[in-house]
Write a protein that holds these residues in place. Sequence first.
Motif, PDB file in Angstrom:
ATOM      1  N   LEU A 408     -60.691 -71.045  -7.938  1.00  0.00           N
ATOM      2  CA  LEU A 408     -62.122 -71.109  -8.212  1.00  0.00           C
ATOM      3  C   LEU A 408     -62.541 -70.070  -9.234  1.00  0.00           C
ATOM      4  CD1 LEU A 408     -64.818 -72.409  -7.495  1.00  0.00           C
ATOM      5  CD2 LEU A 408     -65.035 -70.769  -5.616  1.00  0.00           C
ATOM      6  N   ALA A 409     -61.942 -68.884  -9.180  1.00  0.00           N
ATOM      7  CA  ALA A 409     -62.268 -67.841 -10.161  1.00  0.00           C
ATOM      8  C   ALA A 409     -61.860 -68.259 -11.559  1.00  0.00           C
ATOM      9  CB  ALA A 409     -61.579 -66.532  -9.774  1.00  0.00           C
ATOM     10  N   ARG A 410     -60.715 -68.899 -11.683  1.00  0.00           N
ATOM     11  CA  ARG A 410     -60.288 -69.352 -13.002  1.00  0.00           C
ATOM     12  C   ARG A 410     -61.210 -70.449 -13.522  1.00  0.00           C
ATOM     13  NH1 ARG A 410     -54.828 -72.820 -14.217  1.00  0.00           N
ATOM     14  NH2 ARG A 410     -55.214 -73.152 -16.424  1.00  0.00           N
ATOM     15  N   LEU A 411     -61.743 -71.292 -12.635  1.00  0.00           N
ATOM     16  CA  LEU A 411     -62.625 -72.381 -13.059  1.00  0.00           C
ATOM     17  C   LEU A 411     -64.013 -71.871 -13.419  1.00  0.00           C
ATOM     18  CD1 LEU A 411     -62.964 -75.482 -13.372  1.00  0.00           C
ATOM     19  CD2 LEU A 411     -63.738 -75.514 -10.995  1.00  0.00           C
ATOM     20  N   ALA A 412     -64.543 -70.929 -12.640  1.00  0.00           N
ATOM     21  CA  ALA A 412     -65.926 -70.489 -12.807  1.00  0.00           C
ATOM     22  C   ALA A 412     -66.054 -69.200 -13.590  1.00  0.00           C
ATOM     23  CB  ALA A 412     -66.581 -70.305 -11.433  1.00  0.00           C
ATOM     24  N   ALA A 413     -64.977 -68.681 -14.160  1.00  0.00           N
ATOM     25  CA  ALA A 413     -65.063 -67.421 -14.906  1.00  0.00           C
ATOM     26  C   ALA A 413     -65.954 -67.601 -16.125  1.00  0.00           C
ATOM     27  CB  ALA A 413     -63.667 -66.965 -15.326  1.00  0.00           C
ATOM     28  N   PRO A 414     -66.990 -66.777 -16.280  1.00  0.00           N
ATOM     29  CA  PRO A 414     -67.900 -66.942 -17.426  1.00  0.00           C
ATOM     30  C   PRO A 414     -67.290 -66.366 -18.696  1.00  0.00           C
ATOM     31  CG  PRO A 414     -68.588 -65.083 -16.108  1.00  0.00           C
ATOM     32  CD  PRO A 414     -67.413 -65.687 -15.397  1.00  0.00           C
ATOM     33  N   PRO A 415     -67.772 -66.781 -19.863  1.00  0.00           N
ATOM     34  CA  PRO A 415     -67.380 -66.104 -21.102  1.00  0.00           C
ATOM     35  C   PRO A 415     -67.787 -64.636 -21.067  1.00  0.00           C
ATOM     36  CG  PRO A 415     -68.462 -68.208 -21.564  1.00  0.00           C
ATOM     37  CD  PRO A 415     -68.638 -67.942 -20.102  1.00  0.00           C
ATOM     38  N   PRO A 416     -67.158 -63.805 -21.879  1.00  0.00           N
ATOM     39  CA  PRO A 416     -67.478 -62.366 -21.822  1.00  0.00           C
ATOM     40  C   PRO A 416     -68.951 -62.056 -22.033  1.00  0.00           C
ATOM     41  CG  PRO A 416     -65.458 -62.721 -23.054  1.00  0.00           C
ATOM     42  CD  PRO A 416     -66.021 -64.073 -22.778  1.00  0.00           C
ATOM     43  N   LEU A 417     -69.599 -62.747 -22.972  1.00  0.00           N
ATOM     44  CA  LEU A 417     -71.010 -62.472 -23.217  1.00  0.00           C
ATOM     45  C   LEU A 417     -71.870 -62.862 -22.025  1.00  0.00           C
ATOM     46  CD1 LEU A 417     -73.060 -61.445 -25.298  1.00  0.00           C
ATOM     47  CD2 LEU A 417     -73.275 -63.799 -26.122  1.00  0.00           C
ATOM     48  N   VAL A 418     -71.489 -63.919 -21.320  1.00  0.00           N
ATOM     49  CA  VAL A 418     -72.259 -64.362 -20.159  1.00  0.00           C
ATOM     50  C   VAL A 418     -72.146 -63.352 -19.027  1.00  0.00           C
ATOM     51  CG1 VAL A 418     -72.588 -66.279 -18.528  1.00  0.00           C
ATOM     52  CG2 VAL A 418     -71.953 -66.739 -20.882  1.00  0.00           C
ATOM     53  N   ALA A 419     -71.076 -62.566 -18.982  1.00  0.00           N
ATOM     54  CA  ALA A 419     -71.004 -61.485 -18.002  1.00  0.00           C
ATOM     55  C   ALA A 419     -72.135 -60.483 -18.217  1.00  0.00           C
ATOM     56  CB  ALA A 419     -69.642 -60.788 -18.084  1.00  0.00           C
TER      57      ALA A 419
END
Length: 590
Positions: A408-419
């Motif tokens: 799930l983390a790999r699927l939902a990981a946001p782009p760096p800017l979205v962090a």
Amino acid sequence: MGGRRTSKGPGFVPIQPSSGAALIRLVARWSSSIALGLLVVGPPAAIAACALVDLGPDGELRATLFPVAIAALDPFVWTCLRQSATTAGLASLTAVVVGVVVGRLIGDRAFRLRPAALALLTAIASMPPVALAIGAATFLAGDAAGAWSGLVGRSGPLARFCPADPNWLVWFGAATLPGAAAGVLAYAAALDRLDPSWRDAARMAGGGGTRVWRRLAWPLIRPAMARVAGLVFAITLADPGPPLILGLRRTLGFQVVSVGLGPSPFPRVAVLGLLALLVCAAVRGGLRLWAGPTRLDDAPRRGRDEASARVPASWPRLFALATILGLASGLAVAPLAGLVGMLGDAGGEATGPGTLTARLVDPTTTRMLGRSLVLGLGVAALVGISARAIGRLEAGAGAAAAGRFRRLARLAAPPPLVAGVAILAFGLLIRHGAGQVDARTSLAATSLLELPGGDCGMLFAPILGVWLATIWARLDGRRPPRGGGSASARDAALLAGAGRNKARRLARDANAGRRWRAAAAVAAAAAVNVAPAVLLASSPQVATVGAGLLLSHERPDGGAAVAAALALLATAACAASAFLDPRESPSQPG
């Protein structure tokens, strides 16, 4: 006594002594699973909450779909999303194709310069796209842009497929060059994990080289290539560096930064971040379906004896590989030469090395470098603490829950800017939540909210944002190898007759070097971070190297030379991070 009744009421069930321990283990497992779930769902939920709320006339939060409806009906938003997704998709596709082609050329063949080739690819893969964009933009000065526009106008039917602005090609090249090098390294690493006996058995059964590769090697290597494609897509989709340098306003990264730095960023910046997050999740889901299950997690790496027994490479293969690597080196060195040439630029007036040195030792620049060092050290400390905490939570949740968490983390990981958008969203929710509480009963919350505004807390938000982006990038969905790390060292010490405490101490000492190298790699990369640092540390009072080179690039009084120097510093720091990281070292066997 454990089985005796202590009550004679109907339906009474005796409690055994072991039931309490089992209940404690069950509660601990559920608590670990909930904590891991919050780590995955928390940032997207905060962004979604800020996208669906607005401020009322009296300053209160109210739920509304109006911002989402405006974004859904705004053609400019969809134009930015389409152009950013197209560039990111082409960069991902190029990374996979080049990775497969050049990876097959390197393959299992032995040649004398194989370690040098892998080191070169590692250096190219670590180059920041913003530095490549700044250096390549110097070659478009003068009549180059006009010549390209004239060439596109004379191309006839092909003009609709070619951008009129050559800066789009610069952004594509800046994103593709490191991504393609990363694809080659991922292919070589995945091929190195294949058991050579499988390939030999297939050849003995009568299979040819291409047929063996298509039926045996490619299904096992495809998940690694899909992972690289997803990573390149996520980084490029909302990358703010090249669009801000090249003036590409119709991009997602440019709009997120311009809206996020405005006077009232929410809820529009949350809507843009949510769009980027959903697009990345959809692309990663499609890549996962295309790649299939990962079956190389627990496969051992090729040993040194087997690596030395490789089949020698043929001269045509070496010639093709040398040509491709030479072209890649030229494409990587040309922007660096442009950056070196910019060091003497001072708004159209030539300057000497002394003038540039004076600017670099200026108090503003030295404070920026100091803040970057604090940013890197803070992120490295948080990554070390959180990695250990996540490992304990995964162990407490069990193998099945830990596997679901990483997928799930790999699927939902946001782009760096979205962090960075997630950190802003958390700040908005905390501020409005604390505003509903009496200040006399929430002194701790009030102090926490006032901390980022003080001198000692100005890097609080950037450290959290870069840490969140780093943690999400490291959760790539792979299970840790069995029997590795400190556990195997501790078992070996116990078998050698050492006591338990001494075995733990020996295991920690055995892995101390790797831990320090990993911490130094994280600190070097975080100190020169561009996204999300440009969103969280954009003011001159709190700017770090990543945000500072973007701020300095447009300054008329020699800011281009300072930006070039900072870009070269960022390139060197990223290269040092790649070679320091024990997981990415090109000196590994194979």
